[in-house]
Design a protein around this motif. Sequence first.
Motif, PDB file in Angstrom:
ATOM      1  N   ARG A 140      57.213 -57.897 -74.000  1.00 59.59           N
ATOM      2  CA  ARG A 140      57.101 -57.400 -72.639  1.00 59.59           C
ATOM      3  C   ARG A 140      58.485 -57.398 -72.008  1.00 59.59           C
ATOM      4  NH1 ARG A 140      53.007 -59.804 -69.692  1.00 59.59           N
ATOM      5  NH2 ARG A 140      53.924 -59.098 -67.736  1.00 59.59           N
TER       6      ARG A 140
ATOM      7  N   ASP B 206      60.281 -45.846 -69.143  1.00 60.10           N
ATOM      8  CA  ASP B 206      59.187 -44.930 -69.494  1.00 60.10           C
ATOM      9  C   ASP B 206      59.282 -44.442 -70.929  1.00 60.10           C
ATOM     10  OD1 ASP B 206      58.116 -45.175 -66.988  1.00 60.10           O
ATOM     11  OD2 ASP B 206      59.027 -43.341 -66.206  1.00 60.10           O
ATOM     12  N   ASN B 207      60.433 -44.607 -71.540  1.00 63.81           N
ATOM     13  CA  ASN B 207      60.621 -44.132 -72.915  1.00 63.81           C
ATOM     14  C   ASN B 207      60.377 -45.214 -73.962  1.00 63.81           C
ATOM     15  OD1 ASN B 207      61.448 -41.587 -71.931  1.00 63.81           O
ATOM     16  ND2 ASN B 207      63.546 -42.358 -71.649  1.00 63.81           N
TER      17      ASN B 207
ATOM     18  N   PRO C 222      58.421 -47.862 -76.395  1.00 68.02           N
ATOM     19  CA  PRO C 222      57.156 -47.729 -77.132  1.00 68.02           C
ATOM     20  C   PRO C 222      55.978 -48.238 -76.307  1.00 68.02           C
ATOM     21  CG  PRO C 222      58.864 -48.637 -78.541  1.00 68.02           C
ATOM     22  CD  PRO C 222      59.442 -48.603 -77.160  1.00 68.02           C
ATOM     23  N   GLN C 223      54.825 -47.622 -76.488  1.00 70.25           N
ATOM     24  CA  GLN C 223      53.640 -47.992 -75.731  1.00 70.25           C
ATOM     25  C   GLN C 223      53.162 -49.405 -76.049  1.00 70.25           C
ATOM     26  OE1 GLN C 223      52.233 -46.157 -73.178  1.00 70.25           O
ATOM     27  NE2 GLN C 223      54.165 -45.045 -73.517  1.00 70.25           N
ATOM     28  N   THR C 224      53.613 -49.963 -77.169  1.00 74.26           N
ATOM     29  CA  THR C 224      53.225 -51.330 -77.530  1.00 74.26           C
ATOM     30  C   THR C 224      53.945 -52.377 -76.699  1.00 74.26           C
ATOM     31  OG1 THR C 224      54.915 -51.281 -79.272  1.00 74.26           O
ATOM     32  CG2 THR C 224      52.644 -50.720 -79.907  1.00 74.26           C
TER      33      THR C 224
ATOM     34  N   THR D 206      54.887 -54.046 -73.172  1.00 77.12           N
ATOM     35  CA  THR D 206      54.417 -54.159 -71.785  1.00 77.12           C
ATOM     36  C   THR D 206      55.601 -54.037 -70.840  1.00 77.12           C
ATOM     37  OG1 THR D 206      52.617 -55.608 -72.475  1.00 77.12           O
ATOM     38  CG2 THR D 206      53.186 -55.620 -70.146  1.00 77.12           C
ATOM     39  N   ARG D 207      55.460 -53.210 -69.827  1.00 79.69           N
ATOM     40  CA  ARG D 207      56.534 -52.994 -68.863  1.00 79.69           C
ATOM     41  C   ARG D 207      56.123 -53.483 -67.473  1.00 79.69           C
ATOM     42  NH1 ARG D 207      56.592 -47.141 -71.312  1.00 79.69           N
ATOM     43  NH2 ARG D 207      54.615 -48.033 -71.977  1.00 79.69           N
TER      44      ARG D 207
END
Length: 492
Positions: free
Chosen positions: A98, A11-12, A14-16, A18-19
Amino acid sequence: MPIALSLAALDNLPQTVTRPAYRRADLKPGIVHFGLGNFHRAHQEVYLDLLMSAGKAHDWAIIGAGVRDSDTAMRKALEPQDYLTTLVELGGDPAAARVIGPVVDIIPVEDRERLVETLASPEIRIVSMTITEGGYYLDSATGRFDAAHPEIVADGRNPDDPRTVFGLILKGLRRRRDRGVPPFTVMSCDNIPGNGEVTHQTLTGLAGLSDPAFAAWVGASVAMPNAMVDRITPATTDRECQKLRDEFGIVDNWPVFCEPFRQWVVEDHFPLGRPPFEDVGVTFVPDVAPYEMMKIRILNGGHATIAYPAALMGIHGVHEAMANPLIARFLETVERTEIIPIVPPVPDTDLVAYYELVADRFANPKVGDTIARLCLDGSNRQPKFIIPSSRDRLRQGLDVTGLSLVSALWCRYCAGTDDAGNPIPPNDDSWERLRGLALRAKDDPLVFLDGLHDIFGDVGESPRFRQLFAAHLEALWARGSAAVLTGYLAAA
């Protein structure tokens, strides 16, 4: 501050990045995979990750396994990050990253009993492998199972204490049979013609050394589909690890960088079921052979065609080789005049267009693939990717000038120095043998063919091939690779 990869840290990130769109706690294992190297993680794991993120195949998670020191190193790298892998696709601008998570465990190499018990578990319905071309114990000249290989001999004598991948698979199958559990499917993901048939040869051949009746049961009861796999995936170095930190803020002990392209063509033979891979782009066909030959001859053969002249000319990167006019024209000429014309038709596929796509993939500067990787393990790759094309052309009375030059370039490379006299590090399990023969071949070119009959087979006995090979090798020593390529292209 870069973040060390782990489940707790997802969750920490970077938003760039993909998880996984699924909880690892919701996954159940259904596959044991031998050889969790870069290619597997860029290929089979990606397809599973896409399915799992779409809410599917949650009962098909992977348990990793292996028998080599490299498998121990991979487990050591991935265990602290909960077996997650960061995959970076190098095609777009910027590159896309990702995190993928279909692997839920990796069994230590030394814990063979735990591995066998896992293989015997009814929840395991597929056992897959990415163990390289050299891991199937084949005689290079015949393509048949090599029952005399020392590791095979040892497992044949001690089936209850196996040390090879195939010995362990057999022990797991025997335990399932004895417990009344149906056999899992064994799926090869290696670049070998007829990889399912080769797997069948090796499994039944090894079983037959100690228990012919069990070998017959394996041959009749275990599904081993053929498959064609494709994705250019370079080795991971400190460069990739640093790039991941700098550009994505992630610390990954063993990330994977690869090209955007991927392909998987499989024969649909999975008695205990399989993930719905077709939903994420896998092609299921009744006969994979045409696709397989196209890929092995044109792509893998193309890699072998550019590898050795580039290495001899001191070129480091694959894209740099493709930027060299001599090497790029050499590849195109050999492909268009000698390789593509003898590749059988492939359904709904233009072979020349396929080659052009391959050439574009080779030239991608972002992938960072290396010539050293392409040169690796030539004694196993040449008889699978180059020599069969020479054999087919010779049997049809066709010219092999270009293909014989590819083999001569391999021989010159095996002498252990490039055209400028710089040393070439050993990169083949048979390096000492290859180097000794290649050095002798400087004065007597045919020594290399005669001394490697297990690799060249009847191709090395062909008078026409011998004549061309000898002339090429003499020219390579006398004039160097660039001059020889120039002469070849002028005459083509």
